[in-house]
Write a protein that holds these residues in place. Structure first.
Motif, PDB file in Angstrom:
ATOM      1  N   THR A  32       0.824  -1.208   0.000  1.00  0.00           N
ATOM      2  CA  THR A  32       0.000   0.000   0.000  1.00  0.00           C
ATOM      3  C   THR A  32       0.860   1.261   0.000  1.00  0.00           C
ATOM      4  O   THR A  32       0.632   2.193  -0.785  1.00  0.00           O
ATOM      5  N   SER A  33       1.870   1.282   0.871  1.00  0.00           N
ATOM      6  CA  SER A  33       2.732   2.458   0.937  1.00  0.00           C
ATOM      7  C   SER A  33       3.494   2.656  -0.367  1.00  0.00           C
ATOM      8  O   SER A  33       3.693   3.782  -0.819  1.00  0.00           O
ATOM      9  N   GLN A  84       2.591   1.699  -3.437  1.00  0.00           N
ATOM     10  CA  GLN A  84       1.710   2.226  -4.471  1.00  0.00           C
ATOM     11  C   GLN A  84       1.384   3.692  -4.216  1.00  0.00           C
ATOM     12  O   GLN A  84       1.432   4.524  -5.134  1.00  0.00           O
ATOM     13  N   PHE A  85       1.093   3.993  -2.956  1.00  0.00           N
ATOM     14  CA  PHE A  85       0.796   5.382  -2.589  1.00  0.00           C
ATOM     15  C   PHE A  85       1.926   6.317  -3.011  1.00  0.00           C
ATOM     16  O   PHE A  85       1.715   7.342  -3.658  1.00  0.00           O
ATOM     17  N   ALA A  86       3.144   5.924  -2.678  1.00  0.00           N
ATOM     18  CA  ALA A  86       4.284   6.800  -2.935  1.00  0.00           C
ATOM     19  C   ALA A  86       4.569   6.928  -4.433  1.00  0.00           C
ATOM     20  O   ALA A  86       4.856   8.024  -4.929  1.00  0.00           O
ATOM     21  N   GLU A 108       2.462   6.576  -6.932  1.00  0.00           N
ATOM     22  CA  GLU A 108       1.423   7.416  -7.532  1.00  0.00           C
ATOM     23  C   GLU A 108       1.658   8.881  -7.200  1.00  0.00           C
ATOM     24  O   GLU A 108       1.500   9.762  -8.054  1.00  0.00           O
TER      25      GLU A 108
END
Lengths: 221, 221
Positions: B197-198, B200-202, B204
């Motif tokens: 999750t982290s 992908q978040f970063a 993006e």
DNA sequence: TCCCACTTACTGACAAGTCAGTAAGTTGTG
DNA sequence: CACAACTTACTGACTTGTCAGTAAGTGGGA
């Protein structure tokens, strides 16, 4: 090995012989050794750095170092504590920043780090080494990350004025720490990497994404 | 060192005695040793991992390992080459992605990595160790970063359809690699960190910032 | 086909070095 | 004069690497 550090603990209710305080020069001597150890462990790593190399830097033998710290592992622990104390002291005058100020502080730190590759290398080497089996610095590194993540996540939430969820803030916090550490390694290996610019770019990007929340695009789903 | 791999090259016009090809079992044996070495170097580090431990995993003595690889350093070099070849083989069916596909691939990799902490640890330990003085893997790690940065920067420019400058793309590329590596270390030390999750978040976030160019806010100046 | 020359794939012993840690002795200072 | 701050001397555990020897395989020729 049980790490009680006999020589530092004043004997509670000393009966006959009071444990003398160390001479005043001793405290500074120990600090010298700690700085030398930080230097050696930073450039060679903990496992690969030897007590003899540490001792040589302050002009004594490795047995002299053991006289002060008892064991190599205890020396590492005290190096870590010493560095923590130094960090706190450096930040004493300035109030510890929160909110946007924290992120500005992180970027400033990245800029400063360009002029002290030794410190950066020490941090990077020890962090990488700490993920090996039973490494004595593992607990320290883990705690440090946890505290940092908490502080950064709080700052994200503060800047977001309540509109950012805890999960998003945690994501952003670990990402910010990750990008700072990862960029440091790349910069140590290749001066072409622009450490301050990339760090600022990434922190701004992550912060912006966190503040947008779910309104931002997800092109990678 | 120029990686010609003598044993794979049939002797052109061998004069007297032909250099025989290795027995068919040998190649597999060497591969076994390489996998064992990757395992040991991954969990203990290169410096701290011993030939004896590698040898034990395949049921021979450390001298047997040296028979095949000549020196510990050469063993490391071949472990690295072996892993490269494996990576290439894994990606053979699928065409190497560019543009947006590359970023999707990076996020997929992060997801897969959650199920192979050993691989991740090996990568993290070796990367961290490589910044120490005269480390034999330093060149390999540096090159790997350089190539990766180039590919990711190209992908950023491709996605940006010419509107992203080379400098911005470079910043974004090193930041993306940095955040992936940094998050891996944190995740290895603390399962609470949500690696996929982290990541992908970063990614993006960084991608979005790169595409916005100078139009985005700079709250940290 | 069988055998001989040769290579490969090891083992076990050992050399040479490094390391942390210990014990006992020395010196100088409060 | 007692003790802190060392040094010197040493141990034992580990390291990588070398070497000689051995058993098993391989290819070519008689």
């Amino acid at each position: 090995m049980v790490s009680v550090m006999d020589d530092a603990v004043p004997p509670a209710a000393a009966p006959k012989r009071r444990a003398r305080q160390p001479r005043q020069a001793t405290t500074e001597r120990r600090a010298e050794i700690l700085r030398a150890a930080a230097n050696t462990f930073g450039s060679k790593g903990y496992k690969n750095g030897s007590l003899a190399e540490v001792a040589e830097q302050v002009g004594i033998t490795h047995a002299g170092v053991l006289h002060h710290f008892g064991s190599k592992e205890q020396l590492l622990v005290e190096v870590l504590e010493y560095r923590d104390k130094e960090d706190v002291r450096d930040l004493e005058g300035q109030h510890i920043p929160g909110g946007l100020g924290l992120f500005q502080h992180l970027v400033r730190t990245a800029r400063m780090n360009v002029d002290r590759p030794g410190i950066v290398q020490g941090y990077s080497v020890l962090t990488g080494e700490s993920v090996t089996e039973n490494h004595p610095a593992r607990g320290w590194v883990t705690d440090r990350f946890r505290v940092l993540r908490g502080e950064i996540a709080d700052a994200v939430i503060a800047v977001g004025e309540g509109k950012v969820s805890r999960e998003t803030a945690d994501c952003a916090a670990s990402a910010i720490i990750g990008v700072m550490d990862g960029l440091q390694v790349q910069w140590l290996l290749d001066e072409d990497v622009d450490l301050p610019t990339s760090t600022q770019f990434a922190i701004e990007a992550i912060l912006a994404a966190a503040l947008l929340g779910d309104d931002r695009p997800h092109p990678l789903d």
